[in-house]
Design a protein around this motif. Structure first.
Motif, mmCIF file in Angstrom:
data_model
loop_
_atom_site.group_PDB
_atom_site.id
_atom_site.type_symbol
_atom_site.label_atom_id
_atom_site.label_comp_id
_atom_site.label_asym_id
_atom_site.label_seq_id
_atom_site.Cartn_x
_atom_site.Cartn_y
_atom_site.Cartn_z
ATOM 1 N N LYS A 6 0.840 -1.206 0.000
ATOM 2 C CA LYS A 6 0.000 0.000 0.000
ATOM 3 C C LYS A 6 0.872 1.253 0.000
ATOM 4 O O LYS A 6 0.557 2.256 -0.651
ATOM 5 C CB LYS A 6 -0.921 0.008 1.232
ATOM 6 C CG LYS A 6 -2.087 -0.958 1.135
ATOM 7 C CD LYS A 6 -2.959 -0.864 2.383
ATOM 8 C CE LYS A 6 -4.158 -1.804 2.290
ATOM 9 N NZ LYS A 6 -4.988 -1.750 3.530
ATOM 10 N N PHE A 7 1.967 1.187 0.742
ATOM 11 C CA PHE A 7 2.917 2.304 0.800
ATOM 12 C C PHE A 7 3.470 2.592 -0.596
ATOM 13 O O PHE A 7 3.528 3.744 -1.037
ATOM 14 C CB PHE A 7 4.046 1.955 1.773
ATOM 15 C CG PHE A 7 5.106 3.016 1.910
ATOM 16 C CD1 PHE A 7 4.966 4.023 2.838
ATOM 17 C CD2 PHE A 7 6.236 2.991 1.107
ATOM 18 C CE1 PHE A 7 5.938 5.004 2.968
ATOM 19 C CE2 PHE A 7 7.215 3.956 1.220
ATOM 20 C CZ PHE A 7 7.061 4.969 2.167
ATOM 21 N N ILE A 119 20.008 9.775 9.484
ATOM 22 C CA ILE A 119 20.632 9.998 8.173
ATOM 23 C C ILE A 119 20.685 8.694 7.382
ATOM 24 O O ILE A 119 20.447 8.670 6.162
ATOM 25 C CB ILE A 119 22.050 10.591 8.344
ATOM 26 C CG1 ILE A 119 21.955 12.023 8.857
ATOM 27 C CG2 ILE A 119 22.824 10.560 7.019
ATOM 28 C CD1 ILE A 119 23.272 12.649 9.201
ATOM 29 N N SER A 120 20.971 7.589 8.076
ATOM 30 C CA SER A 120 21.014 6.284 7.410
ATOM 31 C C SER A 120 19.658 5.946 6.810
ATOM 32 O O SER A 120 19.571 5.439 5.692
ATOM 33 C CB SER A 120 21.440 5.203 8.414
ATOM 34 O OG SER A 120 21.396 3.922 7.821
ATOM 35 N N ARG A 121 18.589 6.253 7.537
ATOM 36 C CA ARG A 121 17.245 5.970 7.028
ATOM 37 C C ARG A 121 16.917 6.843 5.824
ATOM 38 O O ARG A 121 16.372 6.369 4.816
ATOM 39 C CB ARG A 121 16.213 6.212 8.126
ATOM 40 C CG ARG A 121 16.279 5.202 9.255
ATOM 41 C CD ARG A 121 15.173 5.420 10.260
ATOM 42 N NE ARG A 121 15.273 4.479 11.374
ATOM 43 C CZ ARG A 121 14.357 4.345 12.313
ATOM 44 N NH1 ARG A 121 13.275 5.088 12.284
ATOM 45 N NH2 ARG A 121 14.515 3.470 13.289
ATOM 46 N N VAL A 122 17.260 8.121 5.916
ATOM 47 C CA VAL A 122 16.945 9.046 4.825
ATOM 48 C C VAL A 122 17.678 8.642 3.549
ATOM 49 O O VAL A 122 17.110 8.673 2.456
ATOM 50 C CB VAL A 122 17.300 10.491 5.228
ATOM 51 C CG1 VAL A 122 17.187 11.432 4.035
ATOM 52 C CG2 VAL A 122 16.376 10.973 6.348
ATOM 53 N N GLY A 128 16.481 2.485 -1.356
ATOM 54 C CA GLY A 128 15.865 1.176 -1.602
ATOM 55 C C GLY A 128 14.494 1.299 -2.246
ATOM 56 O O GLY A 128 14.144 0.526 -3.144
ATOM 57 N N VAL A 129 13.714 2.291 -1.803
ATOM 58 C CA VAL A 129 12.386 2.527 -2.396
ATOM 59 C C VAL A 129 12.539 2.970 -3.852
ATOM 60 O O VAL A 129 11.778 2.543 -4.732
ATOM 61 C CB VAL A 129 11.616 3.595 -1.588
ATOM 62 C CG1 VAL A 129 10.296 3.946 -2.272
ATOM 63 C CG2 VAL A 129 11.349 3.102 -0.169
ATOM 64 N N ARG A 130 13.525 3.825 -4.112
ATOM 65 C CA ARG A 130 13.764 4.268 -5.493
ATOM 66 C C ARG A 130 14.104 3.086 -6.397
ATOM 67 O O ARG A 130 13.632 3.001 -7.533
ATOM 68 C CB ARG A 130 14.910 5.284 -5.529
ATOM 69 C CG ARG A 130 15.289 5.725 -6.949
ATOM 70 C CD ARG A 130 16.423 6.714 -6.939
ATOM 71 N NE ARG A 130 17.642 6.165 -6.398
ATOM 72 C CZ ARG A 130 18.485 5.386 -7.077
ATOM 73 N NH1 ARG A 130 18.212 5.031 -8.323
ATOM 74 N NH2 ARG A 130 19.582 4.937 -6.521
ATOM 75 N N MET A 131 14.910 2.162 -5.901
ATOM 76 C CA MET A 131 15.282 1.001 -6.698
ATOM 77 C C MET A 131 14.063 0.119 -7.005
ATOM 78 O O MET A 131 13.923 -0.403 -8.109
ATOM 79 C CB MET A 131 16.348 0.191 -5.968
ATOM 80 C CG MET A 131 17.705 0.877 -5.882
ATOM 81 S SD MET A 131 18.427 1.216 -7.505
ATOM 82 C CE MET A 131 18.826 -0.445 -8.038
ATOM 83 N N ILE A 309 11.485 0.013 3.635
ATOM 84 C CA ILE A 309 10.132 0.553 3.808
ATOM 85 C C ILE A 309 9.673 0.397 5.256
ATOM 86 O O ILE A 309 9.047 1.293 5.822
ATOM 87 C CB ILE A 309 9.146 -0.127 2.838
ATOM 88 C CG1 ILE A 309 9.422 0.335 1.402
ATOM 89 C CG2 ILE A 309 7.696 0.202 3.199
ATOM 90 C CD1 ILE A 309 8.627 -0.404 0.349
ATOM 91 N N SER A 310 9.989 -0.754 5.862
ATOM 92 C CA SER A 310 9.634 -0.961 7.280
ATOM 93 C C SER A 310 10.253 0.126 8.150
ATOM 94 O O SER A 310 9.612 0.660 9.059
ATOM 95 C CB SER A 310 10.128 -2.334 7.751
ATOM 96 O OG SER A 310 9.495 -3.359 7.043
#
Length: 588
Positions: A6-7, A119-122, A128-131, A309-310
């Motif tokens: 859904k995300f 910063i690691s999350r950003v 990962g989402v872009r990929m 994403i999580s």
């Protein structure tokens, strides 16, 4: 998994026409790819049949193959542009939304999460989402289309040979599926370790001067090395799985070729296949091998992306401080400080504390008043002003702006009328001019800029810089002294005209002469409409309408200079000490 899908759908749906166009061109790409082998087969069979009477057909087929190859380049390029571009737009949007979300969190969140972790999350998780939304969608479409159309063409040529080819594909699929399951587990571990490592590195770099002062290089190195080894071990486990899975997928094409050459060669010998048909079948197998190899990358991208994403959802799903508060209309916002601030029985306990820091504080600030706050270290002075400016939220019924409960007002609306110069000054790695005009959307007003520079006692020092206002201050203002940073921060607050200016121990970082000048320009000349000053300097506090003395979070006394000299032991003591110090200086 459903929440993650859904995300992804929430963001990809915005660019559905881009993706639709990309999928259409991807279909054309696959169709063109499976069409070319048919003409190759006809051309090779024409060669085998000899030259006589076949030249025109041969030339025609070659031209068609060249035309299809050129068309393939075009549609493949367009399919990638139309799918990769929205992925970049999603990345940009996600980073913007995450920054807004992070900016909405209160002190409790940042107490639990280090800068490196954030910063690691950003960076890593959004990447990962872009990929997934770019390369992942492209490869999924490519795999689904190739694994449906290509086997169909192979089946038309030889059902039995196609079944022989399917067997190793199924075996490899189950091996890869198990490998990916193990890889997901290790990717979680690596991500957690990377966040801890990033946090330590940023912390140690920020505190580099402390590490040098206390000569604790070895301690810092050992801390980083421990997390670095953990990250290395988690990455190595993932590499071990990849070193088995990826070559297995990569060599699947070679396995298929061996089967085709053996079985298909027998078909040619027995007359069931022509040389052209065998070549066509090999070409289809090559087309089939490519998406199967891509399957490994897709699985890797998706398992890393889903982990990311999580991590992103833990931020995006968290409520900000003001999420349940409604923005004030512009008319009410302008009149927010019209009747001043009223504090009634204020109590505040930090989220990680076990006892109140402020207890039963009550007072009022009227427009035009200058209020002082003083007390020993740890008495609750900074906590009190952070409750006033909305940085800390004490709860309903304790602080009122006019008749409006501050608990119902968004922090943004409170800070539109309240400016704060805190003890912990932060300057951005930019010019002095841009640091001062930071809060204004308009271009710098030179006259106003010169005025606040003068009032903050920074005019003479600014002239010493070769580039004046365009001088770069460095990371966190490293090129400036503590007093210079404090005065630039003060100039920033004066440049942004608010109804109430809060100065949190601003005069502690300046010398006596500068202090007198600042008192005259800001306090005596009323540079702002209303002011709250935290200070232990009596020369400042005697200029206030009244001063609050805090002891252990409670109001020990309240009154003007003369009243406090009579009723407050703490105020009388600091006044006596400072008077003796000034007398001693005069004698010297």
């Amino acid at each position: 998994m459903l929440s993650k899908l859904k995300f992804l759908l929430k963001y990809t749906h915005q660019y559905r026409w881009w993706y639709t166009g990309g999928i259409i061109f991807l279909i054309l790409t696959v169709w063109t790819s499976i069409t070319i082998p048919g003409f190759i087969q006809k051309t090779i069979d024409l060669i085998a049949a000899g030259r006589v009477g076949n030249e025109s057909e041969f030339h025609k087929n070659v031209l068609i193959i060249v035309g299809l190859a050129v068309g393939l380049i075009l549609v493949r390029t367009l399919s990638r542009i139309l799918i990769f571009f929205p992925a970049r737009l999603i990345e940009r949007q996600l980073k913007g939304e995450m920054f807004q979300k992070l900016a909405s969190f209160g002190k409790d969140y940042y107490d639990k999460n280090s800068t490196g972790n954030i910063i690691s999350r950003v960076n890593n998780d959004i990447n990962g989402v872009r990929m997934i939304t770019g390369f992942g969608i492209l490869q999924i479409g490519n795999i689904l289309l190739s694994l449906s159309l290509t086997p169909y063409m192979m089946w038309k040529l030889s059902p039995m040979l196609t079944l022989y080819c399917i067997i190793p594909m199924v075996v490899v699929f189950f091996i890869v599926r198990y490998g990916m399951k193990v890889m997901v587990k290790n990717t979680h571990a690596r991500m957690d370790t990377l966040q801890m490592l990033s946090g330590k590195i940023i912390s140690f770099l920020s505190g580099n001067s402390v590490i040098k002062s206390y000569n604790i290089y070895e301690h810092a190195e050992n801390k980083v090395e421990t997390d670095n080894i953990s990250y290395y071990e988690a990455s190595l486990k993932i590499s071990w799985i990849r070193s088995f899975v990826i070559p297995l997928l990569g060599n699947l094409g070679q396995i298929l070729k061996i089967i085709i050459f053996f079985v298909g060669g027998m078909y040619v010998i027995n007359g069931k296949f022509t040389i052209g048909e065998l070549t066509e079948y090999i070409a289809y197998a090559a087309l089939l091998a490519h998406p199967i190899m891509g399957l490994g990358w897709v699985l890797t991208i998706f398992q890393q992306g889903m982990v990311g994403i999580s991590s992103i959802q833990t931020i995006m799903d968290r409520k900000g401080t003001d999420d349940d508060r409604k923005a004030l209309p512009e008319s009410k916002k302008k009149e927010l400080f019209k009747e001043g601030i009223r504090v009634e029985n204020l109590n505040y306990t930090y989220h990680n504390g076990d006892k109140p820091v402020l207890k039963d504080i009550s007072f009022s600030i009227k427009p035009g008043q200058i209020v002082g706050i003083t007390g020993k270290v740890g008495s609750g002075k900074t906590t009190l002003i952070q409750c006033l400016n909305g940085y800390l939220r004490p709860g309903a019924g304790q602080i009122f702006y006019g008749d409006i409960d501050a608990d119902s007002i968004r922090s943004e609306d409170i800070r539109s009328v309240v400016n704060t110069v805190s003890q912990e000054v932060f300057l951005f790695s930019d010019s002095i001019e841009n640091n001062i005009g930071l809060t204004s959307d308009e271009t710098i007003d030179e006259k106003r800029f010169d005025d606040v520079i003068y009032k903050s006692a920074f005019a003479d020092e600014l002239l010493r810089f070769p580039k004046k206002g365009q001088t770069m201050v460095g990371e966190k203002g490293i090129m400036l002294s503590g007093g210079q940073k404090q005065r630039i921060s003060l100039a920033r607050a004066l440049y942004t005209q608010g109804e109430l200016l809060i100065l949190d121990d601003v005069f502690s970082a300046v010398d006596t002469d500068t202090e007198r000048f600042l008192i005259k320009q800001i306090v005596e000349n009323y540079a702002v409409k209303s002011m709250v000053v935290i200070s232990n300097r009596v020369s400042v506090l005697e200029k206030t309408d009244f001063t609050i003395v805090l002891e252990d979070g409670k109001m020990a006394a309240i009154g003007n200079h003369e009243e406090l000299l009579k009723y407050s032991d703490f105020y009388r003591d600091i006044a006596k000490l400072q008077q003796e110090g000034e007398t001693k200086k005069e004698r010297q």
